[in-house]
Design a protein around this motif. Structure first.
Motif, PDB file in Angstrom:
ATOM      1  N   LYS A 178       0.760  -1.074   0.069  1.00  0.00           N
ATOM      2  CA  LYS A 178      -0.076   0.041   0.158  1.00  0.00           C
ATOM      3  C   LYS A 178       0.837   1.035   0.115  1.00  0.00           C
ATOM      4  O   LYS A 178       1.864   1.358   0.757  1.00  0.00           O
ATOM      5  CB  LYS A 178      -1.016   0.028   1.137  1.00  0.00           C
ATOM      6  CG  LYS A 178      -1.982   1.273   1.102  1.00  0.00           C
ATOM      7  CD  LYS A 178      -3.069   1.216   2.312  1.00  0.00           C
ATOM      8  CE  LYS A 178      -2.608   1.421   3.583  1.00  0.00           C
ATOM      9  NZ  LYS A 178      -3.635   1.387   4.532  1.00  0.00           N
ATOM     10  N   GLU A 228      -3.546   4.347  -1.276  1.00  0.00           N
ATOM     11  CA  GLU A 228      -3.959   5.150  -0.106  1.00  0.00           C
ATOM     12  C   GLU A 228      -4.136   6.510  -0.495  1.00  0.00           C
ATOM     13  O   GLU A 228      -3.541   6.900  -1.542  1.00  0.00           O
ATOM     14  CB  GLU A 228      -2.688   4.985   0.862  1.00  0.00           C
ATOM     15  CG  GLU A 228      -3.000   5.760   2.067  1.00  0.00           C
ATOM     16  CD  GLU A 228      -3.883   5.758   3.081  1.00  0.00           C
ATOM     17  OE1 GLU A 228      -5.154   5.959   2.753  1.00  0.00           O
ATOM     18  OE2 GLU A 228      -3.680   5.030   3.998  1.00  0.00           O
ATOM     19  N   CYS A 252      -7.446  -1.913  -3.986  1.00  0.00           N
ATOM     20  CA  CYS A 252      -8.801  -1.098  -3.643  1.00  0.00           C
ATOM     21  C   CYS A 252      -8.115   0.342  -3.393  1.00  0.00           C
ATOM     22  O   CYS A 252      -7.029   0.498  -3.389  1.00  0.00           O
ATOM     23  CB  CYS A 252      -9.259  -1.551  -2.374  1.00  0.00           C
ATOM     24  SG  CYS A 252      -8.121  -1.735  -0.962  1.00  0.00           S
ATOM     25  N   GLU A 254      -8.129   3.424  -1.127  1.00  0.00           N
ATOM     26  CA  GLU A 254      -8.347   3.797   0.313  1.00  0.00           C
ATOM     27  C   GLU A 254      -8.587   5.325   0.546  1.00  0.00           C
ATOM     28  O   GLU A 254      -7.867   5.976   0.136  1.00  0.00           O
ATOM     29  CB  GLU A 254      -7.379   3.156   1.034  1.00  0.00           C
ATOM     30  CG  GLU A 254      -7.534   3.462   2.652  1.00  0.00           C
ATOM     31  CD  GLU A 254      -6.529   2.645   3.577  1.00  0.00           C
ATOM     32  OE1 GLU A 254      -6.271   3.192   4.591  1.00  0.00           O
ATOM     33  OE2 GLU A 254      -6.069   1.791   3.123  1.00  0.00           O
ATOM     34  N   GLU A 255      -9.573   5.471   1.472  1.00  0.00           N
ATOM     35  CA  GLU A 255     -10.004   6.814   1.796  1.00  0.00           C
ATOM     36  C   GLU A 255      -9.660   7.866   0.625  1.00  0.00           C
ATOM     37  O   GLU A 255      -8.792   8.632   0.830  1.00  0.00           O
ATOM     38  CB  GLU A 255      -9.301   7.258   2.964  1.00  0.00           C
ATOM     39  CG  GLU A 255      -9.584   6.790   4.314  1.00  0.00           C
ATOM     40  CD  GLU A 255      -9.219   7.409   5.481  1.00  0.00           C
ATOM     41  OE1 GLU A 255     -10.111   7.907   6.288  1.00  0.00           O
ATOM     42  OE2 GLU A 255      -8.002   7.803   5.549  1.00  0.00           O
ATOM     43  N   ALA A 276     -12.114   1.340  -0.319  1.00  0.00           N
ATOM     44  CA  ALA A 276     -11.901   0.921   1.080  1.00  0.00           C
ATOM     45  C   ALA A 276     -11.972   2.236   1.843  1.00  0.00           C
ATOM     46  O   ALA A 276     -11.212   3.120   1.726  1.00  0.00           O
ATOM     47  CB  ALA A 276     -10.204   0.204   1.287  1.00  0.00           C
ATOM     48  N   SER A 277     -12.454   2.162   3.051  1.00  0.00           N
ATOM     49  CA  SER A 277     -12.618   3.131   3.998  1.00  0.00           C
ATOM     50  C   SER A 277     -12.883   2.749   5.302  1.00  0.00           C
ATOM     51  O   SER A 277     -13.581   1.536   5.580  1.00  0.00           O
ATOM     52  CB  SER A 277     -13.413   4.258   3.449  1.00  0.00           C
ATOM     53  OG  SER A 277     -13.504   5.391   4.095  1.00  0.00           O
ATOM     54  N   GLN A 300     -12.690  -0.586   7.007  1.00  0.00           N
ATOM     55  CA  GLN A 300     -11.426  -0.485   7.789  1.00  0.00           C
ATOM     56  C   GLN A 300     -11.550   0.156   9.245  1.00  0.00           C
ATOM     57  O   GLN A 300     -10.927   1.176   9.355  1.00  0.00           O
ATOM     58  CB  GLN A 300     -10.258   0.076   7.141  1.00  0.00           C
ATOM     59  CG  GLN A 300     -10.048  -0.364   5.588  1.00  0.00           C
ATOM     60  CD  GLN A 300      -9.089   0.486   4.950  1.00  0.00           C
ATOM     61  OE1 GLN A 300      -9.471   1.512   4.732  1.00  0.00           O
ATOM     62  NE2 GLN A 300      -8.009  -0.051   4.385  1.00  0.00           N
ATOM     63  N   HIS A 329      -8.315  -1.797  10.641  1.00  0.00           N
ATOM     64  CA  HIS A 329      -7.267  -0.869  10.714  1.00  0.00           C
ATOM     65  C   HIS A 329      -6.317  -0.610  11.949  1.00  0.00           C
ATOM     66  O   HIS A 329      -7.300  -0.841  13.097  1.00  0.00           O
ATOM     67  CB  HIS A 329      -7.876   0.652  10.442  1.00  0.00           C
ATOM     68  CG  HIS A 329      -6.638   1.772  10.316  1.00  0.00           C
ATOM     69  ND1 HIS A 329      -6.452   2.692  11.350  1.00  0.00           N
ATOM     70  CD2 HIS A 329      -6.177   2.202   9.267  1.00  0.00           C
ATOM     71  CE1 HIS A 329      -5.520   3.405  11.008  1.00  0.00           C
ATOM     72  NE2 HIS A 329      -5.428   3.157   9.489  1.00  0.00           N
TER      73      HIS A 329
END
Length: 405
Positions: A178, A228, A252, A254-255, A276-277, A300, A329
Motif C-alpha cells: 500500500k 492510499e 482497492c 483507500e480513503e 476501502a474506508s 477498515q 485498521h
C-alpha cells in the motif's frame, strides 16, 4: 470479580517520529509517537491492557482526558460484563451517542482491556472468546511505502524510489503493498491541501499515474497494489486520480476523500475500483448507510477508535450481511496489532491485514513485551490468554500516568 482501579497512561517513546519517519504528512513528524493506553486492575489480581489508537497526529491529549473521564464510570463494575459496560458508557454519558473519534477511542481502550481480563480469567485467547478461528495465518500487506520500508526510512520522490520500496517488500514475501502516491512532491515536500483538491491540473494526475505505473511494472501482475489517499483528496480530485489508475488493476482505493455517504456514492459510481474506508467511521450506526448503499467494498474499522472489540465484531458481522470484506485498521502500538489479528482470525469476511511501516520501528516495538511480525507476508494469530500482548516495563516507566480508583 470487580474493577478496582484504572491506570491511564500517555506513553513517551524514546524517539520522535521526525527522527525516524522524515516528512510525515501534515507535519506529524514534529509530534512524538504518543500512544494512549490503560491498564484495568481487578480485586482478584488480574489486569488487562487496552489502547485508544490516537498515537499520531493531534488528538492524543484529548483521548487521554476522555479515557480518564470514562474510567471513573467503571470502578466497582464486573469486568466480565463488557456488553452492559459498553452500553452504559454509550447511553449515560450524553456525548456517547453519535460520539466521534476521541470519545470512541477511549471506549475502545476500556473495552479492549476488559476482553483482555476476560481471556486471562478464563485462560483462553481472545479468538476463542469471539467464536473461534477461521484461519491460523493472515494474509498481510506492507503499508505506507511512500516512507520507505524497513528501518532506513526516507520520502519516496522519484518513480524509481516507489518501485524500489515495493520490490523490497515483495522480496520479503509480501504479495500486496500500500502506497500513498500523492504525499510527496518531486522535491520531497508534502503537497498542500490546495494542490490535492478540486479539479487537478494534468501535472498532478500524470505524476501520480507515473508512480503507480512504475510500481506495477516493478512488481508484476501477481502483487496487489492498494492506493492510499488519507482523505487528502476531495470527490472531484479522487475521481480524476482514480480514473487515471484503473488500468493498473488497483486492489482497492483507500480513503479517497473525507468519508461522507453522499460523496461515497458519487465516487463509487464513477470508478471501477473497489473502495476501502473506515478508519474515520465510528460505530455500527455510522457504518450503516455505507452498507446500505454498497459504497465501500472493504471496510477498515480501527480497533482502537471504533468502539473496541465489542463494537468491531458487530460492525464486521453487519458487513458480512452485505458481502463486504474487512481489513481491521491499526496504526498504533503492538497492543492493537495483537487484538486486530485475533478479530480478523474470527470473522468470515476477512480480506487482508495491514502491517504499517511504524510497526517496524523501535519507537513502537519497545512499548510491548511481544513484537509480532509477519513471515513471508503472513501473520500467525497470537495464542496467549487474553489479547496476547501487554505493556512493557519501558512503557510503564516512561509515561504520564493518572490513577482512577
Amino acid at each position: 470479580m470487580k474493577i478496582s482501579k484504572v491506570e491511564v497512561m500517555l506513553l513517551q517513546s524514546s524517539k520522535k517520529m521526525k527522527e525516524t519517519v522524515p516528512g510525515s504528512p501534515a507535519d506529524w513528524s514534529n509530534i512524538p509517537w504518543r500512544p494512549i493506553v490503560c491498564r484495568i486492575y481487578t480485586d482478584e489480581g488480574i489486569y488487562g491492557d487496552g489502547e485508544a489508537a490516537m498515537a499520531y497526529a493531534n488528538a492524543a491529549p484529548g483521548a487521554f482526558g476522555m479515557l480518564k473521564e470514562l474510567s471513573s464510570l467503571i470502578i466497582g463494575a464486573d469486568p466480565m460484563k463488557n456488553e452492559p459496560i459498553w452500553e452504559k458508557i454509550y447511553k449515560q454519558t450524553f456525548w456517547g451517542q453519535n460520539g466521534g473519534a476521541v470519545f470512541f477511542a477511549a471506549v475502545s481502550a476500556i473495552d479492549m482491556a476488559l476482553w483482555d481480563i476476560k481471556g486471562k480469567a478464563l485462560n483462553v485467547p481472545l479468538h476463542v472468546l469471539l467464536g473461534g478461528k477461521f484461519r491460523d495465518k493472515l494474509r498481510t500487506y506492507a503499508s505506507q511505502l511512500q516512507f520507505g520500508w524497513g528501518n532506513d526510512l526516507k520520502p519516496a520522490i522519484t518513480t524509481e524510489d516507489y518501485a524500489k520500496n515495493a520490490i523490497k517488500a515483495v522480496k520479503e514475501g509480501y504479495d500486496a503493498v500500500k502506497i500513498d502516491f500523492f504525499t510527496f512532491d518531486e522535491e520531497g515536500n508534502t503537497f498542500s491541501e490546495e494542490q490535492r483538491t478540486g479539479l487537478l491540473k494534468p501535472y498532478y494526475v500524470n505524476l501520480v499515474e507515473s508512480r503507480v505505473k512504475a510500481v506495477r511494472e516493478a512488481v508484476g501482475p501477481n502483487v496487489d497494489i492498494i492506493m492510499e489517499n488519507h482523505s487528502f483528496l476531495d470527490a472531484q480530485s479522487a475521481i480524476q486520480i482514480g480514473k487515471s489508475v484503473e488500468k493498473y488493476n488497483i486492489f482497492c482505493y483507500e480513503e479517497p476523500n473525507t468519508p461522507t455517504p453522499k460523496t461515497a456514492i458519487r465516487i463509487a459510481n464513477k470508478l471501477n475500483i473497489p473502495i476501502a474506508s473506515g478508519e474515520r467511521i465510528y460505530t455500527r450506526w455510522e457504518y450503516a448507510p455505507y452498507f446500505e448503499d454498497q459504497t465501500i467494498q472493504m471496510i477498515q474499522p480501527d480497533i482502537g477508535t471504533c468502539g473496541g472489540v465489542t463494537e468491531i465484531k458487530k460492525i464486521c458481522d453487519m458487513a458480512h450481511v452485505y458481502d463486504i470484506g474487512v481489513q481491521v485498521h491499526t496504526c498504533a502500538s503492538p497492543l492493537c496489532t495483537a487484538v486486530a489479528l485475533q478479530v480478523e482470525a474470527c470473522i468470515p469476511n476477512f480480506v487482508i491485514h495491514e502491517h504499517h511501516v511504524y510497526n517496524l520501528q523501535d519507537f513502537n516495538k519497545e512499548l510491548c513485551i511481544y513484537d509480532y511480525q509477519p513471515v513471508n507476508g503472513e501473520f500467525t494469530v497470537p495464542d496467549l490468554p487474553g489479547i496476547g500482548n501487554e505493556l512493557s516495563e519501558y512503557a510503564l516507566k516512561h509515561c504520564d500516568k493518572v490513577v482512577v480508583e
